[in-house]
Design a protein around this motif. Structure first.
Motif, PDB file in Angstrom:
ATOM      1  N   GLU A 218       1.031  -1.405   0.144  1.00  0.00           N
ATOM      2  CA  GLU A 218      -0.061  -0.056  -0.046  1.00  0.00           C
ATOM      3  C   GLU A 218       0.795   1.202   0.199  1.00  0.00           C
ATOM      4  N   ILE A 219       0.192   2.474  -0.517  1.00  0.00           N
ATOM      5  CA  ILE A 219       0.806   3.792  -0.401  1.00  0.00           C
ATOM      6  C   ILE A 219       0.029   4.480   0.579  1.00  0.00           C
ATOM      7  N   ILE A 220       0.540   4.916   1.578  1.00  0.00           N
ATOM      8  CA  ILE A 220      -0.286   5.921   2.679  1.00  0.00           C
ATOM      9  C   ILE A 220       0.299   7.110   2.824  1.00  0.00           C
ATOM     10  N   THR A 221      -0.615   7.875   2.995  1.00  0.00           N
ATOM     11  CA  THR A 221       0.186   9.326   3.187  1.00  0.00           C
ATOM     12  C   THR A 221      -0.922   9.928   4.361  1.00  0.00           C
ATOM     13  N   HIS A 222      -0.343  10.930   5.261  1.00  0.00           N
ATOM     14  CA  HIS A 222      -0.867  11.337   6.477  1.00  0.00           C
ATOM     15  C   HIS A 222      -0.931  12.782   6.326  1.00  0.00           C
ATOM     16  N   GLY A 223       0.015  13.578   5.879  1.00  0.00           N
ATOM     17  CA  GLY A 223       0.032  14.962   5.981  1.00  0.00           C
ATOM     18  C   GLY A 223      -1.112  15.794   4.946  1.00  0.00           C
ATOM     19  N   LEU A 224      -1.119  16.952   5.332  1.00  0.00           N
ATOM     20  CA  LEU A 224      -1.943  18.031   4.548  1.00  0.00           C
ATOM     21  C   LEU A 224      -1.382  17.970   3.180  1.00  0.00           C
ATOM     22  N   GLY A 225      -2.261  17.818   2.224  1.00  0.00           N
ATOM     23  CA  GLY A 225      -1.977  17.843   0.960  1.00  0.00           C
ATOM     24  C   GLY A 225      -1.151  16.813   0.284  1.00  0.00           C
ATOM     25  N   ALA A 226      -1.021  15.467   1.033  1.00  0.00           N
ATOM     26  CA  ALA A 226       0.001  14.588   0.676  1.00  0.00           C
ATOM     27  C   ALA A 226      -0.849  13.619  -0.240  1.00  0.00           C
ATOM     28  N   ARG A 227      -0.451  13.665  -1.578  1.00  0.00           N
ATOM     29  CA  ARG A 227      -1.279  12.857  -2.409  1.00  0.00           C
ATOM     30  C   ARG A 227      -0.712  11.652  -2.622  1.00  0.00           C
ATOM     31  N   GLY A 228      -1.169  10.644  -3.083  1.00  0.00           N
ATOM     32  CA  GLY A 228      -0.797   9.380  -3.126  1.00  0.00           C
ATOM     33  C   GLY A 228      -0.016   8.994  -4.655  1.00  0.00           C
ATOM     34  N   PHE A 229      -0.512   9.469  -5.620  1.00  0.00           N
ATOM     35  CA  PHE A 229       0.269   9.246  -6.877  1.00  0.00           C
ATOM     36  C   PHE A 229       0.145  10.725  -7.946  1.00  0.00           C
ATOM     37  N   ASN A 230       1.107  11.371  -8.409  1.00  0.00           N
ATOM     38  CA  ASN A 230       0.817  12.471  -9.125  1.00  0.00           C
ATOM     39  C   ASN A 230       1.675  12.306 -10.306  1.00  0.00           C
ATOM     40  N   GLN A 231       0.937  12.534 -11.503  1.00  0.00           N
ATOM     41  CA  GLN A 231       1.501  12.549 -12.857  1.00  0.00           C
ATOM     42  C   GLN A 231       1.518  14.042 -13.385  1.00  0.00           C
ATOM     43  N   TYR A 232       2.751  14.710 -13.062  1.00  0.00           N
ATOM     44  CA  TYR A 232       2.931  16.060 -13.697  1.00  0.00           C
ATOM     45  C   TYR A 232       3.367  16.294 -15.014  1.00  0.00           C
ATOM     46  N   ASP A 233       4.084  15.451 -15.642  1.00  0.00           N
ATOM     47  CA  ASP A 233       4.690  15.750 -16.811  1.00  0.00           C
ATOM     48  C   ASP A 233       5.440  14.533 -16.953  1.00  0.00           C
ATOM     49  N   GLY A 234       5.963  14.236 -18.333  1.00  0.00           N
ATOM     50  CA  GLY A 234       6.533  13.077 -18.882  1.00  0.00           C
ATOM     51  C   GLY A 234       5.235  12.050 -19.063  1.00  0.00           C
ATOM     52  N   THR A 235       5.675  10.864 -18.743  1.00  0.00           N
ATOM     53  CA  THR A 235       4.366   9.828 -18.872  1.00  0.00           C
ATOM     54  C   THR A 235       5.138   8.376 -18.072  1.00  0.00           C
ATOM     55  N   VAL A 236       3.831   7.696 -17.824  1.00  0.00           N
ATOM     56  CA  VAL A 236       4.029   6.272 -17.633  1.00  0.00           C
ATOM     57  C   VAL A 236       3.305   5.516 -18.411  1.00  0.00           C
ATOM     58  N   ASN A 237       3.942   4.307 -18.882  1.00  0.00           N
ATOM     59  CA  ASN A 237       3.151   3.531 -19.750  1.00  0.00           C
ATOM     60  C   ASN A 237       2.182   2.365 -18.910  1.00  0.00           C
ATOM     61  N   THR A 238       2.772   1.854 -17.756  1.00  0.00           N
ATOM     62  CA  THR A 238       1.949   0.947 -17.182  1.00  0.00           C
ATOM     63  C   THR A 238       2.110   1.110 -15.557  1.00  0.00           C
ATOM     64  N   ILE A 239       1.247   1.397 -14.696  1.00  0.00           N
ATOM     65  CA  ILE A 239       1.228   1.266 -13.318  1.00  0.00           C
ATOM     66  C   ILE A 239       0.226   0.347 -12.833  1.00  0.00           C
ATOM     67  N   LYS A 240       1.003  -0.244 -11.696  1.00  0.00           N
ATOM     68  CA  LYS A 240      -0.071  -1.338 -10.972  1.00  0.00           C
ATOM     69  C   LYS A 240       0.238  -1.088  -9.549  1.00  0.00           C
ATOM     70  N   MET A 241      -0.608  -0.645  -8.875  1.00  0.00           N
ATOM     71  CA  MET A 241      -0.595  -0.608  -7.570  1.00  0.00           C
ATOM     72  C   MET A 241      -1.591  -1.192  -6.707  1.00  0.00           C
ATOM     73  N   LYS A 242      -1.033  -1.551  -5.151  1.00  0.00           N
ATOM     74  CA  LYS A 242      -2.094  -2.379  -4.514  1.00  0.00           C
ATOM     75  C   LYS A 242      -3.172  -1.685  -3.910  1.00  0.00           C
ATOM     76  N   SER A 243      -2.890  -0.389  -3.300  1.00  0.00           N
ATOM     77  CA  SER A 243      -4.017   0.366  -2.813  1.00  0.00           C
ATOM     78  C   SER A 243      -3.255   1.846  -2.646  1.00  0.00           C
ATOM     79  N   ILE A 244      -4.332   2.949  -2.544  1.00  0.00           N
ATOM     80  CA  ILE A 244      -3.618   4.169  -2.237  1.00  0.00           C
ATOM     81  C   ILE A 244      -4.620   4.553  -1.030  1.00  0.00           C
ATOM     82  N   THR A 245      -4.161   5.489   0.158  1.00  0.00           N
ATOM     83  CA  THR A 245      -4.992   5.734   1.184  1.00  0.00           C
ATOM     84  C   THR A 245      -4.382   7.170   1.586  1.00  0.00           C
TER      85      THR A 245
END
Length: 457
Positions: free
Chosen positions: A290-317
């Motif tokens: 899992e990807i877990i963030t606790h802070g103010l404005g703390a995102r799980g995954f951010n795609q700002y620029d460039g690219t990703v072809n394939t993303i596989k993740m268990k979970s985001i909280t």
């Protein structure tokens, strides 16, 4: 030739010979000043637990060319460099670091005039470090990046300058006792020269804290940071990666990565401490835990620029206000969530390209310019914050979507699905619910397929 070293005097005499040899420490030694290994020298310990090489007045071991440092415990004050490159040679040859326990920064940096370094580092543990004071910092997207406790940096802008690196089994910091600054930092000079060819990077646990005051908008750090000018083939995280402070990204890349695999949990505790940020080009990213963030404005995954072809993740909280689960601002390939995406916060400030701005803690957000070829979520997309939408397409595009659970907004005045500003999405076989908001808001959007769309009230 092996020379056994039992005192500081013997060490300095052997270094002054300037004749390639292996210096084997037999005991612990304190040096009142930095030492430099001439080309071809190796420095080893007979027993890493008994051979502590300490430096009480500054930096530690300077390397020049074709050096080996192995089987030692090396200690400086945390704000100094325990191992550092010190050379004007065009070719540094092969540098090997193996089986080391280190207090202080490990800094493998080349500058103008040095065009080649082969680096092999394995089983290096940086126990403690403060890497904030070094002025060589990459700058882009409105921010500077602090160097790391373990730093590999090509600071020579020559297009023919290369560091070729195999970096394996690196651990940084301790749980609740993180290093200060970034954890592992690999960077080139820029997008057009001064390259690092990173053949392999494998890590154990990494714990980092940038120690930035809240409100800082122009400095960031990372647990593992792949900067521009890096061509990475394989990155694997075998231990948990944890960041504690403001703007402390857990994983961040501005370069290119062919394959990135995360085998343990990613956690951030500080404001704007994002789980995985991509400004570069990533072929495959897999997060098995899992990807877990606790802070103010703390995102799980951010795609700002460039690219990703394939993303596989268990979970985001995410738990903080303004802490978006997934936000996409550029075209990417497929995203597959083995479980779901959950946010608990409402509206709060978060760092966006060097600016602090208020955002709602949306679970899944496509911004203008963003596009996802295929989104698969095998659990729920759910938000618990007030005045937060769960699934939004704001001018971007989703080509295919599959959600096995439901899109649910549990907070007050919270909407399940919002399509706006020309956003395009199918809603094929989607179940959506909202406790006190709206199920679906379509303001200037385009729903390409609503067959099987089920509203669950």
């Amino acid at each position: 030739m092996v020379t056994k070293i039992s005192s500081l005097i013997e060490l300095m005499q052997a270094l002054a010979m300037n004749h390639p040899q292996i210096l084997e420490l037999q005991t612990s030694i304190l040096c009142p000043y930095a030492i430099f290994l001439p080309p071809g020298y190796a420095l080893t310990g007979a027993d890493k637990d008994k051979c502590l090489l300490s430096f009480n007045n500054g930096d530690g071991i300077g390397i020049t060319a074709n050096n080996v440092i192995r089987n030692l415990t090396i200690m400086t004050t945390p704000s100094c460099r325990a191992i550092f490159s010190q050379t004007g040679l065009t070719d540094m040859g092969t540098v090997t670091l193996n089986n080391l326990s280190v207090t202080g920064q490990v800094s493998l940096m080349i500058r103008q005039g040095t065009n080649r370094l082969m680096l092999n580092a394995d089983n290096v543990d940086v126990v403690s470090c403060d890497a904030r004071r070094y002025s060589e910092q990459p700058q882009k997207y409105g921010v500077n990046v602090y160097q790391g406790a373990f730093t590999v940096y090509n600071f020579n802008g020559d297009p023919n300058s290369n560091i070729i690196a195999n970096i394996t089994n690196i651990t940084v910091g301790r749980k609740n006792a993180p290093v200060i600054g970034s954890g592992i930092f690999v960077g080139g000079y820029g997008d057009n020269g001064g390259w690092v060819v990173l053949e392999n990077l494998t890590t154990g646990a990494v714990y980092a804290n940038g120690m930035l005051p809240y409100g800082t908008a122009d400095i960031i750090t990372g647990g593992v940071f792949i900067v521009f000018g890096v061509k990475a083939q394989n990155v694997t995280n075998n231990g948990e990666i944890v960041t504690y402070g403001v703007n402390d990204m857990v994983l961040d890349t501005w370069g290119s990565v062919d394959s990135w695999t995360v085998n343990e949990k990613l956690t951030s505790y500080g404001p704007s401490g994002i789980g995985f940020v991509n400004f570069g080009t990533v072929n495959t990213f897999i997060a098995k835990k899992e990807i877990i963030t606790h802070g103010l404005g703390a995102r799980g995954f951010n795609q700002y620029d460039g690219t990703v072809n394939t993303i596989k993740m268990k979970s985001i909280t995410t738990y903080g206000d303004g802490a978006i689960g997934i936000q996409v601002s550029k075209p990417i390939g497929s995203i597959e969530m083995e479980e779901g995406i959950t946010t608990h916060g409402s509206i709060g400030n978060t760092l966006v390209k060097g600016l602090l701005m208020p955002l709602p803690a949306i679970a899944f957000s496509i911004k203008p310019g963003g596009e996802v070829q295929n989104l698969v979520v095998k659990g729920d997309i759910i938000t618990y914050g007030d005045e937060v939408s769960s699934y939004t397409v704001e001018g971007g595009k989703i080509n295919r979507i599959s959600v096995s659970g439901q899109v649910a907004a549990e907070g007050k005045n919270a909407n399940a699905i919002v399509i706006s500003n020309g956003g395009t999405t199918p809603l094929t076989n989607i179940r959506a619910s909202s406790k006190s908001g709206k199920i679906l808001i379509n303001e200037g959007g385009n729903i390409t397929d609503k067959s099987g769309f089920t509203e669950v009230v």
